[in-house]
Motif scaffolding. Sequence first.
Motif, mmCIF file in Angstrom:
data_model
loop_
_atom_site.group_PDB
_atom_site.id
_atom_site.type_symbol
_atom_site.label_atom_id
_atom_site.label_comp_id
_atom_site.label_asym_id
_atom_site.label_seq_id
_atom_site.Cartn_x
_atom_site.Cartn_y
_atom_site.Cartn_z
ATOM 1 N N MET A 1 3.253 8.084 -5.558
ATOM 2 C CA MET A 1 4.569 7.751 -6.112
ATOM 3 C C MET A 1 4.649 6.295 -6.559
ATOM 4 N N ALA A 2 3.846 5.439 -5.936
ATOM 5 C CA ALA A 2 3.863 4.023 -6.320
ATOM 6 C C ALA A 2 3.335 3.840 -7.739
ATOM 7 N N PHE A 3 2.193 4.485 -8.081
ATOM 8 C CA PHE A 3 1.733 4.284 -9.464
ATOM 9 C C PHE A 3 2.594 5.066 -10.436
ATOM 10 N N TRP A 4 3.217 6.121 -9.958
ATOM 11 C CA TRP A 4 4.159 6.845 -10.824
ATOM 12 C C TRP A 4 5.367 5.972 -11.149
ATOM 13 N N ASP A 5 5.696 5.096 -10.213
ATOM 14 C CA ASP A 5 6.854 4.225 -10.372
ATOM 15 C C ASP A 5 6.487 2.890 -11.014
ATOM 16 N N GLY A 6 5.253 2.773 -11.507
ATOM 17 C CA GLY A 6 4.856 1.552 -12.207
ATOM 18 C C GLY A 6 4.305 0.466 -11.310
ATOM 19 N N ARG A 7 3.808 0.836 -10.107
ATOM 20 C CA ARG A 7 3.259 -0.158 -9.180
ATOM 21 C C ARG A 7 1.837 0.236 -8.775
ATOM 22 N N PRO A 8 0.904 0.239 -9.727
ATOM 23 C CA PRO A 8 -0.457 0.701 -9.408
ATOM 24 C C PRO A 8 -1.177 -0.157 -8.384
ATOM 25 N N GLY A 9 -0.898 -1.472 -8.354
ATOM 26 C CA GLY A 9 -1.520 -2.326 -7.349
ATOM 27 C C GLY A 9 -1.106 -1.914 -5.946
ATOM 28 N N GLU A 10 0.174 -1.619 -5.770
ATOM 29 C CA GLU A 10 0.671 -1.138 -4.485
ATOM 30 C C GLU A 10 0.067 0.222 -4.153
ATOM 31 N N ALA A 11 -0.149 1.036 -5.167
ATOM 32 C CA ALA A 11 -0.748 2.350 -4.948
ATOM 33 C C ALA A 11 -2.160 2.222 -4.395
ATOM 34 N N VAL A 12 -2.932 1.286 -4.919
ATOM 35 C CA VAL A 12 -4.291 1.066 -4.406
ATOM 36 C C VAL A 12 -4.231 0.673 -2.934
ATOM 37 N N ARG A 13 -3.308 -0.228 -2.600
ATOM 38 C CA ARG A 13 -3.203 -0.690 -1.211
ATOM 39 C C ARG A 13 -2.843 0.463 -0.280
#
Length: 451
Positions: free
Chosen positions: A239-251
């Motif tokens: 959901m993080a990269f879906w919401d435009g936060r791919p860096g957070e998604a990696v973490r």
Amino acid sequence: MDQGQRTVLFLLATRRGIRSHPAFSDEYTRVAEQLRAEGHTVAPAPVARHYERFLKYGAVKTAPHAPTARVLERMFQRPVGDLLRSASDIQELEQDCSSRAPSPPVLDESDLLMTARDAASHASEAASLHLDEMTLDQLHDDLVQLARRYGGTAPAVVYQEATGLLNQAQVLLERTRSPEQHTRLYYAAAQASALLAAVSFDLGALTPAVSFARSSAQYGKTIGNGPVQAYAYGMMAFMAFWDGRPGEAVRLAKTAQTFGGLGDTARRRLYSIEARAHGHLRNTDQAERAIREGLEQSSGRRDELHDDIGGEFAFDAARTAMSNATTCLLLRDAQSAEEFATRALTLLRACPEGEQPIMVSGPAAVDLARARLLRNEVEGAQEALTPVFQVPPSWRGSGMMERLTAARIELTRPDFRSAPAALALAEQIENFSALSPARRLGAANPLAIEA
């Protein structure tokens, strides 16, 4: 009365402003109710004639019975014998109280019997607050069946059933004191919350989806269950990269990989999610590395959630291929994307009739169409989308719709602007998308599938 004729009780009651019988009775009744709530036997407040005897030194020949003495001792924090002494002894008593521990309360057989009855009652209550194991077994079976039927059940139906199961788990948690049953029920609540996170996302409701995922992670943390925490963190990464936060998604994906007890399926899923996040960051090397590591998970390790329960919690070869196709599209690698999408659809066609999950086959077909559009093959894209356009509105989840949005954007490239087939396909996508649940819920077009 002079000081020698008054009792200590007279002096203390006067100091506290409850010398009159009505004021004393009110305070006595209040304290008696406290003691009764604690399980003690108490007597009613003394009538005025008896109360006046308590105030006159020497007027009481025998100590009050325990039910009355108990209240007086709680009111004035002194043994009842001291309360009936002469008020002239108050200085001695106060000095004595300051130099030694308070006198032990007066006990009689009724106190001992009351405590014994309390213990027996509590033990009986604890025994009664132990649920029938069949109730927990049924809840577990219902969750397993819902997880396994997820791909073949309309999202709105899944939402209703998962909500009911979550509520049931929460109610049952209040009805048992068994640590083992608490563990089973928190695990059930974690699964139900995870399913609600997934279906909320499919319905295009990102905010509640994130909230449900966090709840699932917290339930898993409560019982120290690594696989369910990993699944929830994977959802949050997705959901993080879906919401435009791919860096957070990696973490988040990397954090999910650190939980214990994960089998190969769980790790393959998390590497696929990590690869997608790197794809959004246009980090080709890391995305390809994560894809390879996901495909190399073959140690034979299993866990209950992802492998034994499976269903929506599983991540089989078809789902892995579908996810990898999307990652390759983010990297603009049309050839690899088509290979992965084709593999996903081939594996799904091998499934028995009625067991091909639309939530996987639909996105895989759209990814195949997008890969062909990258090579300017409009007719090939139209062919790939033919089964997608037959999906009923209630099944048009966010994953499928956002991929179609990306395909529609692809059709705006200068190469297609004057092609009748491309214009017709773009219009067909728009009409199809307008009836999806996600669109009706007002979902925006996030970063998830970039053109």
